[in-house]
Motif scaffolding. Structure first.
Motif, PDB file in Angstrom:
ATOM      1  N   MET A  70       0.876  -1.170   0.000  1.00  0.00           N
ATOM      2  CA  MET A  70       0.000   0.000   0.000  1.00  0.00           C
ATOM      3  C   MET A  70       0.910   1.215   0.000  1.00  0.00           C
ATOM      4  O   MET A  70       1.797   1.328   0.844  1.00  0.00           O
ATOM      5  N   ARG A  71       0.650   2.127  -0.945  1.00  0.00           N
ATOM      6  CA  ARG A  71       1.526   3.285  -1.125  1.00  0.00           C
ATOM      7  C   ARG A  71       0.792   4.596  -0.850  1.00  0.00           C
ATOM      8  O   ARG A  71      -0.427   4.658  -0.924  1.00  0.00           O
ATOM      9  N   ARG A  72       1.543   5.626  -0.516  1.00  0.00           N
ATOM     10  CA  ARG A  72       0.971   6.931  -0.185  1.00  0.00           C
ATOM     11  C   ARG A  72       0.290   7.555  -1.400  1.00  0.00           C
ATOM     12  O   ARG A  72      -0.701   8.245  -1.291  1.00  0.00           O
ATOM     13  N   GLU A  73       0.824   7.339  -2.581  1.00  0.00           N
ATOM     14  CA  GLU A  73       0.259   7.864  -3.824  1.00  0.00           C
ATOM     15  C   GLU A  73       0.097   6.721  -4.816  1.00  0.00           C
ATOM     16  O   GLU A  73       0.660   5.647  -4.624  1.00  0.00           O
ATOM     17  N   ALA A  74      -0.652   6.977  -5.889  1.00  0.00           N
ATOM     18  CA  ALA A  74      -0.913   5.961  -6.910  1.00  0.00           C
ATOM     19  C   ALA A  74       0.248   5.877  -7.896  1.00  0.00           C
ATOM     20  O   ALA A  74       0.095   6.104  -9.094  1.00  0.00           O
ATOM     21  N   LEU A  75       1.422   5.553  -7.349  1.00  0.00           N
ATOM     22  CA  LEU A  75       2.635   5.429  -8.149  1.00  0.00           C
ATOM     23  C   LEU A  75       3.449   4.244  -7.632  1.00  0.00           C
ATOM     24  O   LEU A  75       3.549   4.045  -6.416  1.00  0.00           O
ATOM     25  N   LEU A 114       6.027   3.688   0.775  1.00  0.00           N
ATOM     26  CA  LEU A 114       5.279   2.535   1.266  1.00  0.00           C
ATOM     27  C   LEU A 114       4.566   2.900   2.574  1.00  0.00           C
ATOM     28  O   LEU A 114       5.196   3.420   3.493  1.00  0.00           O
ATOM     29  N   VAL A 115       3.262   2.661   2.630  1.00  0.00           N
ATOM     30  CA  VAL A 115       2.467   2.969   3.823  1.00  0.00           C
ATOM     31  C   VAL A 115       2.238   1.705   4.652  1.00  0.00           C
ATOM     32  O   VAL A 115       2.249   1.740   5.869  1.00  0.00           O
ATOM     33  N   ALA A 116       2.022   0.580   3.966  1.00  0.00           N
ATOM     34  CA  ALA A 116       1.760  -0.678   4.662  1.00  0.00           C
ATOM     35  C   ALA A 116       2.035  -1.854   3.743  1.00  0.00           C
ATOM     36  O   ALA A 116       1.993  -1.724   2.515  1.00  0.00           O
ATOM     37  N   LYS A 117       2.311  -2.989   4.355  1.00  0.00           N
ATOM     38  CA  LYS A 117       2.414  -4.258   3.636  1.00  0.00           C
ATOM     39  C   LYS A 117       1.250  -5.112   4.119  1.00  0.00           C
ATOM     40  O   LYS A 117       1.125  -5.371   5.312  1.00  0.00           O
ATOM     41  N   ILE A 118       0.406  -5.535   3.173  1.00  0.00           N
ATOM     42  CA  ILE A 118      -0.823  -6.257   3.522  1.00  0.00           C
ATOM     43  C   ILE A 118      -0.700  -7.703   3.076  1.00  0.00           C
ATOM     44  O   ILE A 118      -0.342  -7.980   1.922  1.00  0.00           O
ATOM     45  N   GLN A 119      -1.012  -8.621   3.970  1.00  0.00           N
ATOM     46  CA  GLN A 119      -0.967 -10.038   3.630  1.00  0.00           C
ATOM     47  C   GLN A 119      -2.042 -10.391   2.614  1.00  0.00           C
ATOM     48  O   GLN A 119      -3.108  -9.761   2.575  1.00  0.00           O
ATOM     49  N   PRO A 120      -1.809 -11.389   1.790  1.00  0.00           N
ATOM     50  CA  PRO A 120      -2.841 -11.857   0.864  1.00  0.00           C
ATOM     51  C   PRO A 120      -4.079 -12.347   1.627  1.00  0.00           C
ATOM     52  O   PRO A 120      -3.962 -12.943   2.700  1.00  0.00           O
ATOM     53  N   GLY A 121      -5.258 -12.036   1.087  1.00  0.00           N
ATOM     54  CA  GLY A 121      -6.506 -12.495   1.684  1.00  0.00           C
ATOM     55  C   GLY A 121      -7.154 -11.516   2.636  1.00  0.00           C
ATOM     56  O   GLY A 121      -8.202 -11.806   3.207  1.00  0.00           O
ATOM     57  N   VAL A 169      -3.351   0.840  -3.595  1.00  0.00           N
ATOM     58  CA  VAL A 169      -2.861  -0.493  -3.938  1.00  0.00           C
ATOM     59  C   VAL A 169      -3.034  -0.695  -5.437  1.00  0.00           C
ATOM     60  O   VAL A 169      -3.978  -0.172  -6.043  1.00  0.00           O
ATOM     61  N   SER A 170      -2.140  -1.452  -6.005  1.00  0.00           N
ATOM     62  CA  SER A 170      -2.226  -1.740  -7.434  1.00  0.00           C
ATOM     63  C   SER A 170      -3.510  -2.520  -7.718  1.00  0.00           C
ATOM     64  O   SER A 170      -3.829  -3.499  -7.028  1.00  0.00           O
ATOM     65  N   GLN A 171      -4.244  -2.088  -8.722  1.00  0.00           N
ATOM     66  CA  GLN A 171      -5.535  -2.699  -9.034  1.00  0.00           C
ATOM     67  C   GLN A 171      -5.380  -4.162  -9.450  1.00  0.00           C
ATOM     68  O   GLN A 171      -6.291  -4.958  -9.234  1.00  0.00           O
ATOM     69  N   ASN A 172      -4.233  -4.537  -9.999  1.00  0.00           N
ATOM     70  CA  ASN A 172      -4.058  -5.933 -10.397  1.00  0.00           C
ATOM     71  C   ASN A 172      -3.634  -6.827  -9.236  1.00  0.00           C
ATOM     72  O   ASN A 172      -3.411  -8.020  -9.435  1.00  0.00           O
ATOM     73  N   GLU A 173      -3.564  -6.274  -8.022  1.00  0.00           N
ATOM     74  CA  GLU A 173      -3.224  -7.071  -6.846  1.00  0.00           C
ATOM     75  C   GLU A 173      -4.409  -7.247  -5.893  1.00  0.00           C
ATOM     76  O   GLU A 173      -4.224  -7.668  -4.756  1.00  0.00           O
ATOM     77  N   ILE A 174      -5.612  -6.926  -6.386  1.00  0.00           N
ATOM     78  CA  ILE A 174      -6.809  -7.107  -5.561  1.00  0.00           C
ATOM     79  C   ILE A 174      -7.891  -7.819  -6.365  1.00  0.00           C
ATOM     80  O   ILE A 174      -7.893  -7.785  -7.598  1.00  0.00           O
ATOM     81  N   TRP A 175      -8.798  -8.460  -5.642  1.00  0.00           N
ATOM     82  CA  TRP A 175     -10.002  -9.029  -6.242  1.00  0.00           C
ATOM     83  C   TRP A 175     -11.162  -8.217  -5.679  1.00  0.00           C
ATOM     84  O   TRP A 175     -11.402  -8.233  -4.484  1.00  0.00           O
TER      85      TRP A 175
END
Length: 179
Positions: A123-128, A133-140, A164-170
């Motif tokens: 998770m990043r502060r801006e869409a770049l 880096l603001v946070a690291k989120i576990q899968p799920g 978060v990158s749109q291709n890393e979420i469902w």
């Protein structure tokens, strides 16, 4: 010469098939259900306990029970006040529309669950991609989604907000933009 003609014909045919498939995909994405809303579309579970049924009525058996509100699901079919949904694991069934919310949520990289301890969604502060880096989120992990620009989604989890990158979420379609 004949081989060249055959190759050119096959390449042209492949191009046509890809174009037709793209048109069909775009049409499927732009379809509307009886409610007038697009099908498919993402929503979330409103209630803390939601029965997933094998058919669109309380007369049908319960195949699964969700025990948490906010879980993202995809509506893939509508019948009266029932919605056929699919979750991030691919489980499908019917729920009453009153148990669904238009609030957008997403699951972080559900396809990476159980693949190791060192895998995270950044998770990043801006869409770049190189933003702080603001946070690291576990899968799920389920995150609230406020908006997406087609590449990045503004998300919040446990009081921390970022992109978060749109291709890393469902929970958002590739290229989908909304506010």
């Amino acid at each position: 010469m004949r081989n060249l003609v055959v190759r050119f014909s096959l390449a042209a045919l492949a191009g046509i098939l890809v174009s037709v498939a793209g048109i069909q995909f775009a049409h499927a994405q732009a379809g509307k259900g009886p409610s007038g809303l697009p099908l498919p579309r993402f929503v979330s579970l409103k209630a803390k306990s939601v029965n997933l049924r094998v058919g669109p009525s309380v007369d049908y058996a319960v195949s699964w029970r969700y025990m948490k509100s906010g879980v993202p699901v995809e509506i893939i079919q509508e019948y009266d006040n029932w919605r056929r949904i699919r979750d991030a694991d691919g489980t499908e069934g019917w729920v009453n529309q009153a148990l669904l919310s238009g609030e957008r949520t997403a699951v972080t990289a559900p396809w990476m669950r159980g693949k190791g301890d060192g895998i995270f969604v950044n998770m990043r502060r801006e869409a770049l991609p190189n933003a702080t880096l603001v946070a690291k989120i576990q899968p799920g992990v389920v995150v609230k989604v406020g908006e997406c620009n087609g590449d990045w989604c503004r998300a919040e989890v446990d009081g921390t907000a970022g992109w978060v990158s749109q291709n890393e979420i469902w929970g958002a379609y590739p290229g989908e933009a909304f506010k």
